[in-house]
Design an enzyme around this catalytic site. Structure first.
Site, mmCIF file in Angstrom:
data_model
loop_
_atom_site.group_PDB
_atom_site.id
_atom_site.type_symbol
_atom_site.label_atom_id
_atom_site.label_comp_id
_atom_site.label_asym_id
_atom_site.label_seq_id
_atom_site.Cartn_x
_atom_site.Cartn_y
_atom_site.Cartn_z
ATOM 1 N N ARG A 172 59.432 37.879 -66.836
ATOM 2 C CA ARG A 172 59.455 38.123 -68.278
ATOM 3 C C ARG A 172 59.472 36.802 -69.032
ATOM 4 O O ARG A 172 60.460 36.070 -68.985
ATOM 5 C CB ARG A 172 60.669 38.969 -68.667
ATOM 6 C CG ARG A 172 60.747 39.237 -70.174
ATOM 7 C CD ARG A 172 61.664 40.388 -70.537
ATOM 8 N NE ARG A 172 63.071 40.098 -70.340
ATOM 9 C CZ ARG A 172 64.065 40.885 -70.796
ATOM 10 N NH1 ARG A 172 63.771 42.001 -71.457
ATOM 11 N NH2 ARG A 172 65.323 40.561 -70.569
ATOM 12 N N ASP A 456 73.452 40.190 -72.604
ATOM 13 C CA ASP A 456 72.410 39.198 -72.826
ATOM 14 C C ASP A 456 72.164 39.085 -74.322
ATOM 15 O O ASP A 456 72.936 39.611 -75.124
ATOM 16 C CB ASP A 456 71.149 39.505 -72.024
ATOM 17 C CG ASP A 456 70.402 40.757 -72.510
ATOM 18 O OD1 ASP A 456 70.775 41.320 -73.570
ATOM 19 O OD2 ASP A 456 69.449 41.178 -71.826
#
Length: 542
Positions: A172, A456
């Site tokens: 990603r 996150d």
């Protein structure tokens, strides 16, 4: 063969203490020339699409609504098209583990027993130059099987299992909004997305093919089908550039913005030769709802984040539409994150949390998802059991078309269908999580254990966005306190003092706690709402 010409990219000077000693293996002239060409060809269109985001956000502010696009109705109505068939390495995705690309995580994720590892340069990674370059090196080393790690504290050593037991990597890159200031072209930074994608693709596309896999990607924070079209153009160019067959790249798009939820079929259509699936990302999705509908009044005010489960009516509409859309077009539908971190020292709490994870994964498998995410290796067998029970020996359930699902445009933004309200404790929690996460991020950590959950950047975004929304809406909590900037500052000061007492004076002083507190208040209280907290935070990052 002549040596490549020097790259037109300028590399900014970095403190030697923060420069990986093997940086030259990643920043070769050939690799940087490729990144420069990506930048030259595609950054102008990226800039246009970022401007389009702002225009669309202004339209939402004016109308407080969204609808499926009239301009693309023919694509949705055409039942004949499908995405490309999944390669063998991505056909069974029943459990995916996520995490940053530090050396220990690289080994543990590949060894975890998950089918896929989302190797994350985005929300689980603070984009220090050291993290950006070292992450690329760790993946190269893993593919070359020259990676190992010894924990200095415990003395424990880590090494890769046999190749057939390793997870398939889906990388990603950063979202379109972030720049990489350490690489510049004619005086301007290169988009972080092109740096991450370009270096990884250039070094590893052929390596991965030689291993029987391929360059596979997760695409974050996509807001429209036109952004998916840009990625498709990048894939076409990149495959020609390095001389691998068209269609080798596969991309899974995170449907983690409210606007993308209205364009799922169009996104798959634009990427159809390279599409692998769609993923339901919970926290960024809620963040996007707040960001886009922050002027929409009381009916768009979200309660405490932990009160917004995937069974909330508007969240259920989103996930069921995603499954139906994917399976109609032959793509994988990947479910959301189980962020719980097992604590072996508290068996009772562990048992309760694992039961919640099981229920969540049972629901996803029962709804038709083909796989789901976990944040910790101990959760892999829990999630796998849920999907094994439904899939058996089948690699996926794309044949389950979910034609029973019918979702209207209004269903996706029916926020007031949720019977829950913001609470004073919710405000405290948002301040705590936001402060603790930002402090760790400023120290270069993107995946952080906070109160038993792996957090996150997306969880920090929803925390600060909810504070902003509650203050803007003048929410009155159950204790009679009204959400005001003054109250938030008081709570933030109290929580900072509590953290100081908890961690001790030395750790507090040597950390980034005051900076984190100040930045949280800025992005949570400024009248001019920051599009992403990582934009001002990046200015503070070493």
């Amino acid at each position: 063969m002549s040596a490549p010409a020097p790259s037109p990219l300028a590399i900014a000077e970095v403190d030697p203490a923060h420069t990986p000693e093997r940086q030259g293996e990643v920043l070769t002239d050939a690799a940087l020339t490729f990144v420069a060409e990506l930048h030259r060809r595609f950054t102008p269109r990226r800039d246009e699409l970022l401007a389009r985001r702002a225009e669309r956000r202004a339209e939402i502010a004016r109308t407080s609504t969204l609808d499926f696009l009239a301009e693309t109705e023919r694509i949705r109505a055409d039942d004949s098209w499908k995405v490309a068939e999944a390669p063998a390495a991505l056909n069974d995705r029943r459990v995916e583990i996520t995490g940053p690309t530090d050396r220990k995580m690289t080994i543990n994720a590949l060894n975890s027993g998950a089918k896929v590892w989302l190797a994350d340069f985005e929300d689980a990674s603070a984009p220090t130059w050291e993290n950006v370059v070292s992450g690329q090196l760790n993946l190269i080393d893993a593919y070359e099987r020259r990676i190992d790690f010894t924990d200095a504290a415990s003395g424990k050593s880590y090494a890769l299992k046999p190749a057939e037991e390793l997870a398939t990597v889906v990388m990603r890159p950063r979202g379109w909004h972030l720049e990489e200031r350490h690489l510049q072209f004619e005086g301007r930074p290169v988009p972080g997305a092109l740096v991450d994608f370009g270096l990884y693709f250039f070094h590893n596309a052929q390596r991965l093919l030689d291993l029987g896999k391929g360059p596979y990607f997760y695409l974050p924070k996509t807001e429209s089908y036109l952004e998916a079209r840009l990625w498709n153009e990048i894939f076409v160019f990149a495959q020609d550039y390095v001389g691998i067959p068209q269609g080798t790249v596969r991309a899974t798009v995170l449907i983690e913005t409210i606007t993308a939820a209205y364009e799922m079929e169009e996104i798959l259509y634009e990427l159809r030769d390279h599409a692998s699936g769609l993923n339901a990302g919970r926290w960024d999705y809620l963040f996007s709802i707040v960001k886009n509908f922050r002027d929409g009044g009381a009916k768009f005010v979200l309660p405490d984040r932990n009160a917004v489960t995937m069974t909330a009516p508007f969240m259920r509409a989103y996930t069921e539409l995603l499954v139906r859309t994917c399976h109609k077009r032959g793509a994988h539908a990947i479910g959301g994150m189980a962020a719980f971190i097992p604590n072996r020292r508290d068996p009772e709490a562990n048992e309760k949390a694992l039961a919640k994870v099981k229920n969540d994964k049972d629901r996803e498998a029962g709804d038709g998802f083909d796989g789901s995410w976990v944040a910790h290796p101990d959760l892999v067998p829990v999630a796998r059991a849920s999907f094994d029970a439904v899939l058996g020996d089948k690699p996926n359930q794309k044949d389950r078309l979910r034609e029973d699902v019918s979702v209207s445009a209004a269903d996706l933004i029916a926020i007031d269908s949720l019977d829950a309200k913001p609470t004073y404790q919710g405000l405290i929690d948002a301040v705590q999580v936001g402060t603790r996460y930002i402090e760790a991020w400023l120290r270069g950590l993107g995946a952080v254990a906070i109160f038993g959950l792996m957090e996150d950047a997306a969880t920090a975004e929803i925390s600060r966005s909810q504070i902003w929304q509650w203050v803007d809406a003048g929410v009155v909590f159950e204790n009679g306190e009204k959400a005001t900037a003054e109250l938030v500052r008081t709570v933030a000061a109290e929580q900072l003092a509590a953290i100081r007492a908890e961690v001790g004076e030395d750790a507090f002083t040597s950390g980034k706690w005051q900076q984190a507190h100040d930045l949280l208040l800025k992005v949570a209280l400024d009248a001019d709402y920051a599009e992403f907290l990582t934009l001002p935070a990046y200015e503070l990052l070493v």
